[in-house]
Write a protein that holds these residues in place. Structure first.
Motif, PDB file in Angstrom:
ATOM      1  N   GLU A  36     -32.008 -27.832 -30.247  1.00  0.00           N
ATOM      2  CA  GLU A  36     -31.033 -28.043 -29.798  1.00  0.00           C
ATOM      3  C   GLU A  36     -30.044 -27.746 -28.425  1.00  0.00           C
ATOM      4  O   GLU A  36     -30.648 -27.202 -27.692  1.00  0.00           O
ATOM      5  N   GLN A  37     -29.675 -29.197 -28.044  1.00  0.00           N
ATOM      6  CA  GLN A  37     -29.786 -29.518 -26.783  1.00  0.00           C
ATOM      7  C   GLN A  37     -28.321 -28.013 -26.413  1.00  0.00           C
ATOM      8  O   GLN A  37     -27.329 -28.234 -26.971  1.00  0.00           O
ATOM      9  N   PRO A  38     -28.741 -27.863 -25.327  1.00  0.00           N
ATOM     10  CA  PRO A  38     -27.565 -26.769 -24.544  1.00  0.00           C
ATOM     11  C   PRO A  38     -26.288 -27.219 -23.988  1.00  0.00           C
ATOM     12  O   PRO A  38     -26.331 -28.789 -23.870  1.00  0.00           O
ATOM     13  N   VAL A  39     -25.248 -27.378 -24.534  1.00  0.00           N
ATOM     14  CA  VAL A  39     -24.065 -28.301 -23.612  1.00  0.00           C
ATOM     15  C   VAL A  39     -22.614 -27.389 -23.570  1.00  0.00           C
ATOM     16  O   VAL A  39     -22.318 -25.906 -23.595  1.00  0.00           O
ATOM     17  N   ALA A  40     -21.784 -27.544 -22.292  1.00  0.00           N
ATOM     18  CA  ALA A  40     -21.445 -27.069 -21.247  1.00  0.00           C
ATOM     19  C   ALA A  40     -19.935 -26.879 -22.404  1.00  0.00           C
ATOM     20  O   ALA A  40     -19.620 -27.371 -23.165  1.00  0.00           O
ATOM     21  N   ARG A  41     -19.493 -25.131 -22.494  1.00  0.00           N
ATOM     22  CA  ARG A  41     -18.348 -24.759 -23.069  1.00  0.00           C
ATOM     23  C   ARG A  41     -17.163 -26.210 -22.900  1.00  0.00           C
ATOM     24  O   ARG A  41     -16.903 -25.824 -21.347  1.00  0.00           O
ATOM     25  N   GLU A  42     -16.179 -25.824 -24.043  1.00  0.00           N
ATOM     26  CA  GLU A  42     -15.215 -26.633 -23.168  1.00  0.00           C
ATOM     27  C   GLU A  42     -13.794 -25.469 -22.618  1.00  0.00           C
ATOM     28  O   GLU A  42     -14.573 -24.728 -22.486  1.00  0.00           O
ATOM     29  N   ARG A  43     -12.952 -26.790 -21.466  1.00  0.00           N
ATOM     30  CA  ARG A  43     -12.870 -25.776 -20.909  1.00  0.00           C
ATOM     31  C   ARG A  43     -11.612 -26.613 -20.197  1.00  0.00           C
ATOM     32  O   ARG A  43     -11.453 -27.699 -20.634  1.00  0.00           O
ATOM     33  N   SER A  44     -10.840 -25.762 -19.332  1.00  0.00           N
ATOM     34  CA  SER A  44      -9.666 -26.816 -18.519  1.00  0.00           C
ATOM     35  C   SER A  44      -9.671 -26.436 -16.585  1.00  0.00           C
ATOM     36  O   SER A  44      -9.688 -25.156 -16.914  1.00  0.00           O
ATOM     37  N   GLY A  45      -8.770 -27.211 -15.952  1.00  0.00           N
ATOM     38  CA  GLY A  45      -9.170 -26.296 -14.979  1.00  0.00           C
ATOM     39  C   GLY A  45      -9.765 -26.130 -13.773  1.00  0.00           C
ATOM     40  O   GLY A  45      -9.993 -25.335 -13.379  1.00  0.00           O
ATOM     41  N   HIS A  46     -11.320 -26.872 -14.681  1.00  0.00           N
ATOM     42  CA  HIS A  46     -12.345 -26.607 -13.621  1.00  0.00           C
ATOM     43  C   HIS A  46     -12.627 -27.544 -12.502  1.00  0.00           C
ATOM     44  O   HIS A  46     -11.651 -28.476 -11.963  1.00  0.00           O
ATOM     45  N   GLN A  53     -27.925 -39.116 -10.065  1.00  0.00           N
ATOM     46  CA  GLN A  53     -27.547 -38.917 -11.565  1.00  0.00           C
ATOM     47  C   GLN A  53     -27.074 -37.819 -11.855  1.00  0.00           C
ATOM     48  O   GLN A  53     -26.234 -37.817 -13.306  1.00  0.00           O
ATOM     49  N   TYR A  54     -26.112 -36.474 -11.376  1.00  0.00           N
ATOM     50  CA  TYR A  54     -25.888 -36.167 -12.153  1.00  0.00           C
ATOM     51  C   TYR A  54     -24.294 -35.802 -12.068  1.00  0.00           C
ATOM     52  O   TYR A  54     -24.304 -35.898 -11.224  1.00  0.00           O
ATOM     53  N   LEU A  55     -23.321 -35.366 -12.975  1.00  0.00           N
ATOM     54  CA  LEU A  55     -21.772 -34.519 -12.808  1.00  0.00           C
ATOM     55  C   LEU A  55     -22.399 -33.312 -12.700  1.00  0.00           C
ATOM     56  O   LEU A  55     -23.173 -33.100 -14.306  1.00  0.00           O
ATOM     57  N   TYR A  56     -21.519 -32.320 -11.768  1.00  0.00           N
ATOM     58  CA  TYR A  56     -21.979 -31.309 -11.334  1.00  0.00           C
ATOM     59  C   TYR A  56     -20.159 -30.341 -11.954  1.00  0.00           C
ATOM     60  O   TYR A  56     -19.517 -30.598 -11.711  1.00  0.00           O
ATOM     61  N   VAL A  57     -20.508 -29.443 -12.917  1.00  0.00           N
ATOM     62  CA  VAL A  57     -18.849 -28.788 -13.658  1.00  0.00           C
ATOM     63  C   VAL A  57     -19.546 -27.692 -13.558  1.00  0.00           C
ATOM     64  O   VAL A  57     -19.780 -26.069 -13.895  1.00  0.00           O
ATOM     65  N   PRO A  72     -17.952 -18.310 -17.485  1.00  0.00           N
ATOM     66  CA  PRO A  72     -18.530 -17.080 -15.927  1.00  0.00           C
ATOM     67  C   PRO A  72     -18.422 -17.750 -15.010  1.00  0.00           C
ATOM     68  O   PRO A  72     -18.599 -19.498 -14.332  1.00  0.00           O
ATOM     69  N   ASN A  73     -18.136 -17.477 -13.731  1.00  0.00           N
ATOM     70  CA  ASN A  73     -18.703 -17.764 -11.984  1.00  0.00           C
ATOM     71  C   ASN A  73     -20.280 -18.182 -11.660  1.00  0.00           C
ATOM     72  O   ASN A  73     -20.100 -17.834 -10.583  1.00  0.00           O
ATOM     73  N   ASP A  74     -21.423 -17.396 -12.729  1.00  0.00           N
ATOM     74  CA  ASP A  74     -22.449 -17.578 -12.012  1.00  0.00           C
ATOM     75  C   ASP A  74     -23.580 -18.512 -12.495  1.00  0.00           C
ATOM     76  O   ASP A  74     -24.469 -18.355 -13.113  1.00  0.00           O
ATOM     77  N   GLU A  75     -22.933 -19.521 -13.069  1.00  0.00           N
ATOM     78  CA  GLU A  75     -23.047 -20.349 -13.735  1.00  0.00           C
ATOM     79  C   GLU A  75     -22.681 -21.711 -13.279  1.00  0.00           C
ATOM     80  O   GLU A  75     -21.638 -21.988 -13.194  1.00  0.00           O
ATOM     81  N   LEU A  76     -24.001 -22.930 -13.439  1.00  0.00           N
ATOM     82  CA  LEU A  76     -23.376 -23.986 -12.529  1.00  0.00           C
ATOM     83  C   LEU A  76     -23.789 -25.170 -14.270  1.00  0.00           C
ATOM     84  O   LEU A  76     -25.283 -24.981 -14.813  1.00  0.00           O
ATOM     85  N   TRP A  77     -23.190 -26.096 -14.526  1.00  0.00           N
ATOM     86  CA  TRP A  77     -23.793 -26.889 -15.906  1.00  0.00           C
ATOM     87  C   TRP A  77     -23.966 -28.471 -15.444  1.00  0.00           C
ATOM     88  O   TRP A  77     -23.557 -28.778 -14.204  1.00  0.00           O
ATOM     89  N   LEU A  78     -25.296 -29.430 -15.115  1.00  0.00           N
ATOM     90  CA  LEU A  78     -25.292 -30.825 -15.668  1.00  0.00           C
ATOM     91  C   LEU A  78     -25.479 -31.648 -16.071  1.00  0.00           C
ATOM     92  O   LEU A  78     -26.115 -30.804 -17.232  1.00  0.00           O
ATOM     93  N   TYR A  79     -24.756 -32.563 -15.884  1.00  0.00           N
ATOM     94  CA  TYR A  79     -25.107 -33.462 -17.105  1.00  0.00           C
ATOM     95  C   TYR A  79     -25.339 -34.679 -16.310  1.00  0.00           C
ATOM     96  O   TYR A  79     -25.139 -35.333 -15.320  1.00  0.00           O
ATOM     97  N   ASP A  87     -27.632 -29.097 -18.872  1.00  0.00           N
ATOM     98  CA  ASP A  87     -28.460 -28.792 -17.163  1.00  0.00           C
ATOM     99  C   ASP A  87     -27.808 -27.083 -18.147  1.00  0.00           C
ATOM    100  O   ASP A  87     -26.770 -27.637 -16.594  1.00  0.00           O
ATOM    101  N   ARG A  88     -27.829 -26.458 -17.856  1.00  0.00           N
ATOM    102  CA  ARG A  88     -27.581 -24.555 -17.226  1.00  0.00           C
ATOM    103  C   ARG A  88     -28.122 -24.292 -16.362  1.00  0.00           C
ATOM    104  O   ARG A  88     -29.448 -23.919 -16.430  1.00  0.00           O
ATOM    105  N   ARG A  89     -27.391 -23.985 -15.075  1.00  0.00           N
ATOM    106  CA  ARG A  89     -28.114 -23.523 -14.351  1.00  0.00           C
ATOM    107  C   ARG A  89     -27.735 -22.193 -13.682  1.00  0.00           C
ATOM    108  O   ARG A  89     -26.388 -22.464 -13.500  1.00  0.00           O
ATOM    109  N   ASP A  90     -28.270 -21.325 -13.884  1.00  0.00           N
ATOM    110  CA  ASP A  90     -27.793 -19.483 -13.047  1.00  0.00           C
ATOM    111  C   ASP A  90     -28.044 -19.876 -11.695  1.00  0.00           C
ATOM    112  O   ASP A  90     -28.859 -20.198 -10.996  1.00  0.00           O
ATOM    113  N   MET A  91     -26.664 -19.066 -11.564  1.00  0.00           N
ATOM    114  CA  MET A  91     -26.547 -19.085  -9.770  1.00  0.00           C
ATOM    115  C   MET A  91     -26.240 -17.535  -8.956  1.00  0.00           C
ATOM    116  O   MET A  91     -26.432 -16.598  -9.696  1.00  0.00           O
TER     117      MET A  91
END
Length: 417
Positions: A36-46, A53-57, A72-79, A87-91
């Protein structure tokens, strides 16, 4: 006696078969869960920005049990813009506080965020992170010269010649710093002692190489102070559209020449979008802008799309397949081949009902696609019909088709949910 042994053996065999089936189902379930692929959580005001080739959220908030919870402020999501995979990256490093309403952009492989609103209110802190070294270490920008803008959120920015130009927003200032009522309109409902909140139309420039701030003098008729507006950059021109001004919302369009610092209003004729805030404006080509969604002047979440022609200064309503997906306080970034990628936001009027946050990525085709892209997508969307031919493609083309195959498979799964 022989019949009893036969019946007993048969029962044992049936039990063994049932156990084998259960184990097989468990194995399949475990495999599916692991795949199962990780997916960025629903959100607003991000904050979201595209590079390569990536969108960073990063950041934003979501509602949990009628409470606003910052992501969370210590994670970055790459689309991945080609495959549609997340893909989720720890910061690490000097991590910014969790916020919404911050302004983000990418300059030379660095993601910069400025402003925003967290648990302690609006801020004027400035952070950056290198997106190319794979370490994702936040650092707080050190001021070397100039003065920081006052704390604010719901602002916008343009990037020009390696510099970041910030415009507008909602924030607070001491009364002693409110020198021009035309550049800072006080919110009469928000003040504390000698601190006043309000909307501004200030222009501030940040030079990443020198870590310096300047406030250039602008010429011409500037837009009224506003927040929750939208902006886009094309060449040496920065464009701003709409936003909230006190209790009203507008759809006016202004242009700032980023070389001469001269403002000009782009007054069009004919049909135009209704006034709105919390919408997006994205460069669709060298001569056009794409507007999507927002909260209308009568507080309706919008799903309409518009193209603004910079040469004729006219609006054209755009037909698209996402009319049933209103969005406000979402993000929109230019993808490949002039696609616009809208992510997140809410389909509710968040000041009344704050439960409709989204995490789907909507793709808008604003320009005709190149022949190569059309061919790749035709094959990828019908991959089962080309199972024998795809492995025979050249490596680069085969990889591109496989990524697009994943994209269409995820899109179909999302539509079926």
């Amino acid at each position: 006696m022989r019949g009893c042994y036969y019946a007993r053996d048969t029962s044992c065999c049936q039990l063994i078969i049932i156990i084998i089936i259960i184990l097989a189902l468990l194995i399949i379930l475990i495999i599916e869960m692991s795949e199962e692929q990780p997916v960025a959580r629903e959100r607003s005001g991000h904050t979201a920005a595209a590079d390569g080739q990536y969108l960073y959220v990063w950041g934003g908030y979501v509602s949990v049990a009628d409470h606003e919870v910052f992501l969370p402020n210590d994670e970055l999501w790459l689309y991945d813009l080609e495959s549609g995979l997340w893909d989720r990256r720890d910061m690490s490093g000097t991590v910014p506080p969790a916020m919404s309403g911050t302004c983000g952009c990418i300059v030379n492989g660095e993601l910069y965020i400025f402003g925003g609103c967290g648990d302690d209110g609006q801020t004027n802190e400035h952070y950056s992170v290198n997106l190319r070294d794979g370490k994702f270490i936040w650092r707080r920008e050190t001021l070397r010269s100039g003065s920081l803008p006052s704390p604010r959120d719901k602002l916008s920015c343009w990037v020009h010649k390696g510099r970041i130009i910030y415009f507008g927003g909602y924030g607070h200032k001491p009364l002693s710093q409110i020198n021009d009522p035309k550049s800072f309109v006080v919110d009469e409902a928000s003040w504390a002692e000698d601190i006043f909140w309000g909307w501004n139309n200030e222009v501030h420039e940040f030079d990443p190489e020198r870590s310096s701030w300047t406030e250039p003098q602008t010429f011409g008729r500037a837009p009224a102070p506003r927040a929750a507006h939208a902006s886009a950059t094309i060449g040496s021109k920065g464009y701003v559209c709409g936003g909230r001004i006190k209790e009203t919302r507008t759809s006016d369009v202004y242009c700032l020449d980023l070389n001469s610092w001269t403002w000009s209003e782009m007054v069009g004729l004919g049909l135009a979008p209704v006034g709105r805030s919390w919408h997006t404006l994205t460069a669709a080509s060298d001569s056009s802008l794409f507007l999507f969604g927002g909260l209308s002047v009568d507080c309706r979440p919008m799903s309409d799309g518009w193209i603004f022609n910079l040469e004729t200064k006219g609006w054209t309503k755009m037909e698209h397949q996402n009319k049933d997906k209103p969005r406000l306080w979402h993000t929109a970034c230019q993808g490949r081949d002039s696609d616009v990628i809208v992510f997140g936001g809410s389909h509710d009027y968040i000041l009344l009902v704050d439960k409709g946050h989204c995490n789907d990525a909507l793709v808008f085709q604003t320009q005709p696609q190149p022949l190569t892209r059309l061919c790749q997508d035709f094959i990828a969307s019908r991959a089962s019909s080309f199972q024998r031919q795809i492995p025979c493609l050249p490596t680069k083309l085969r990889n591109a088709v496989q990524k697009r195959t994943t994209f269409f498979r995820l899109s179909r799964n999302s539509q079926n949910e």
